[in-house]
Write an enzyme that holds these catalytic residues in place. Structure first.
Site, short mmCIF file in Angstrom:
data_model
loop_
_atom_site.label_atom_id
_atom_site.label_comp_id
_atom_site.label_asym_id
_atom_site.label_seq_id
_atom_site.Cartn_x
_atom_site.Cartn_y
_atom_site.Cartn_z
N GLU A 1 -0.62 5.53 -0.54
CA GLU A 1 0.39 4.53 -0.91
C GLU A 1 1.06 3.93 0.34
O GLU A 1 2.27 3.80 0.43
CB GLU A 1 1.43 5.12 -1.86
CG GLU A 1 0.76 5.69 -3.09
CD GLU A 1 1.42 5.31 -4.39
OE1 GLU A 1 2.18 4.33 -4.40
OE2 GLU A 1 1.16 5.99 -5.38
N THR B 1 0.06 4.24 4.54
CA THR B 1 0.26 5.28 5.56
C THR B 1 1.60 5.04 6.24
O THR B 1 2.18 3.94 6.16
CB THR B 1 -0.84 5.20 6.64
OG1 THR B 1 -0.77 3.89 7.23
CG2 THR B 1 -2.23 5.40 6.04
#
Lengths: 404, 258
Positions: free
Chosen positions: A365, A367
């Site tokens: 979701e 980095t």
């Protein structure tokens, strides 16, 4: 400015905490070792209403606000990340997207059973060869009469083998000038012909969770299952991430809390040189940093939740909440092991599981590096969030709680 | 059917109860619904699910007792009532008189259900004393209600007693005390939580009940902390296992453990 949680918030928080402590705590280590998802978890979360917590009652949910979703995620991940991951994909990445972008027919057909927990949902964006570079995906959907034909593979998909519905983003127009116009989103029923799934084993963490792959081979999906407009898939995917990241940030806050609580308990119990180790300043420093991280992470996700309630765009605020909390949870879990010494290195205590579980959220979701680029982009004025064709609806208690 | 469940606010089970200046205190430990009362609520809800009717949660105590009542509402009770101008003291016969008067004011009650005991006083007599005040039968340590006929005003219960299970037939109205075997208390439901957060809880005074409290007949004359135990560790050693065992046995004899 009001920092108080409502009675409703506190009641939900207490109930979910009780559920995790009574029903998950006794078995989580065993399933983590076995790398297997406890089969009772999804039906039980459905039965308790957790799977529809912030969906309006008229769509089968419980009618609570977005802050409640954050609080639930904090409680779930304070026990084990596996539980929060369920909410991230079923609620954050899928159900909330249908609430935001879906037609009334799609809401009735897909959102209602999902909010009731009768159907479980997942989200497919990442591919074996594409993660952050979403627009570079190779899975395709081609129009054929009133249907679309899907081909390709999605990878690292939570609940891939458990879900009944998947929201997937496919390449539909590779020739579009703007790469952001090349993708379209579809709701796929997982029992469709040509869909195959499997679990991935050997993960560092979230071992009691289900993470897998979905392969599509000439899967026919009716046009009625297209979410949003053709070519709108990239923007839909990014809006899904605004909600998924919110659940991840709130959950990671719970993981910091779990590391803190475990460290405080151990620091009181364990003695060295004739004193409990909590009396040593370097142990205190670790605990102080955990307290600081927890308070900051909590304020950041609650602000994002408040903005969602108000119907205000929160991509920037959700990104910073997710980035901070996940990095801080990795750090807190690592320091919690240090406080526990050699015992922390074994699975006799929970903290080694916390560390293994915390690493995934630093990668998925967005980095931490992507969030740094985003935050720098906002600060430097390179990045601005344009309006969406459909925004996540603001929380309206009356509308949310009305039977119909 | 109308069921009243008695709800009490008590210190959390993890609270450390100590004596300071002759008074019992648990510091700032959180207060929670008496865990036994959750079993009583569960029993009441199951009975109304099977036989119809309503469940009223009743508490006698300070304003903070609202929290325990709201928990009962969130679990599914229909209403809650607080009698608040009487602070519970160790004399349970006074509490029982207040509870009985409140049950009479509610009116048309078929069953009053208590938890087995409360975890602070641990007296386990308030239910029976309330039954005595009401002139109703007291059926204690109930683990199941295999038969209930509201119209015929009859009830059959199973009691969990040391010797095993005892089946008792009784008449309604009656007062029950519930043990764990009845069933694990349900969590508050989300809809219940919302309802509880919006609920208005009526507050009654002793004047509303039309009673005066009897004089205290039970009081705690002197309360003190138990003497601290001195614990020392000693590792018994010897050149061989036999020698170590013999040395350990000698010490255990000397300490009169064996």
């Amino acid at each position: 400015m009001d920092f108080n949680l409502s009675e409703e918030h506190l009641g939900v928080q207490k109930m979910v905490r009780e559920f995790t402590q009574k029903e998950i705590a006794p078995v989580i280590k065993e399933y983590d070792r076995k790398q297997e998802m406890p089969s009772f978890i999804l039906p039980r979360m459905a039965e308790l209403g957790i799977l529809g917590i912030n969906i309006p009652v008229r769509y089968g949910g419980q009618g609570f606000d977005y802050i409640t979703l954050g609080l639930v995620c904090e409680e779930l991940e304070a026990m084990d990340s596996t539980l929060r991951v369920i909410m991230s994909v079923h609620m954050g990445l899928n159900s909330m997207a249908i609430l935001q972008w879906g037609t009334e027919e799609q809401k009735q057909k897909f959102l209602v059973p999902q909010a009731k927990g009768e159907k479980v949902a997942c989200f497919g964006l990442t591919e074996p060869g594409v993660g952050t570079d979403v627009a570079g995906m190779s899975s395709t959907a081609k129009k054929d009469g009133d249907d679309w034909v899907l081909n390709g593979e999605k990878m690292w998909i939570s609940l891939a083998t458990k879900a009944d519905h998947a929201l997937v983003v496919m390449l539909t127009n590779p020739d579009a000038k703007d790469s952001h116009d090349r993708l379209t989103a579809f709701i796929v029923e997982m029992d469709s012909k040509g869909v195959t799934t499997g679990d991935i084993h050997g993960k560092l963490g979230v071992r009691a969770g289900s993470t897998g792959w979905i392969a599509f081979q000439d899967v026919r999906v009716p046009d009625a299952n297209r979410l949003g407009e053709e070519g709108e898939g990239f923007r839909i995917a990014m809006s899904c991430l605004d909600n998924g990241r919110y659940t991840v940030g709130a959950g990671a806050t719970g993981l910091i809390r779990a590391s803190l609580d475990a460290s405080v308990n151990y620091a009181h119990q364990r003695e060295a040189f004739g004193r409990e180790i909590g009396k040593f300043q370097l142990v205190q420093q670790k605990i102080a940093y955990m307290v600081q991280s927890y308070e900051m992470a909590r304020l950041l996700y609650l602000r994002a939740g408040w903005m969602k309630n108000q119907g205000v765009r929160n991509t920037r605020e959700t990104s910073i909440a997710k980035w901070f909390a996940t990095d801080a949870s990795f750090q807190a879990a690592s320091e919690a092991i240090q406080v526990h010494g050699a015992y922390g290195y074994s699975d006799e205590y929970d903290v080694e599981r916390y560390l293994r579980n915390s690493k995934g959220a630093v990668i998925y979701e967005g980095t931490s590096e992507v969030h740094q680029l985003m935050q720098a982009g906002y600060a430097l004025g390179y990045r601005k969030d344009g309006p969406l064709r459909k925004e996540l609806p603001a929380y309206d208690a009356e509308f949310w709680q009305e039977e119909k | 059917m109308k069921i009243v469940v008695r709800i009490k606010l008590v210190p959390d089970t993890a609270a450390k109860v100590v004596v300071e200046d002759g008074q019992v205190t648990w510091g700032d430990a959180p207060l929670v619904i008496n865990p036994w009362d959750e079993f009583a609520v569960e029993a009441a809800l199951q009975l109304t699910e099977q036989h119809g009717g309503e469940v009223i949660a009743l508490s006698v105590g300070e304003e903070s007792s609202r929290e325990a009542l709201k928990h009962a509402l969130a679990m599914g009770c229909n209403e809650a009532i607080l009698v608040s101008d009487y602070v519970i003291d160790p004399d349970t016969q006074r509490t029982a008189k207040v509870l009985a008067a409140a049950v009479e004011k509610i009116g048309d009650v078929d069953l009053v259900i208590f938890g087995k005991q409360s975890i602070d006083g641990d007296n386990a007599v308030t239910g029976t004393q309330t039954a005595r005040n009401l002139g109703w039968p007291s059926l204690t340590l109930v683990s199941a209600v295999p038969a209930l006929d509201v119209d015929a005003k009859t009830i059959r219960i199973e009691r969990a007693v040391e010797e095993g299970r005892q089946v008792v037939d009784g008449v309604l109205p009656a007062v029950l005390s519930i043990v764990k075997d009845y069933g694990e208390p349900r969590y508050p439901s989300f809809i219940g939580i919302r309802k509880a957060s919006k609920a208005e809880i009526p507050v009654w005074s002793l004047e509303d009940l039309g009673i005066e409290l009897p004089n205290v007949v039970v009081s705690w004359s002197e309360i003190m902390n138990p003497p601290q135990r001195e614990v020392t560790n000693e590792i018994v050693q010897g050149d061989s296992v036999e020698e170590t065992a013999a040395a350990l046995a000698d010490k255990l004899f000397a300490e009169k453990v064996l």
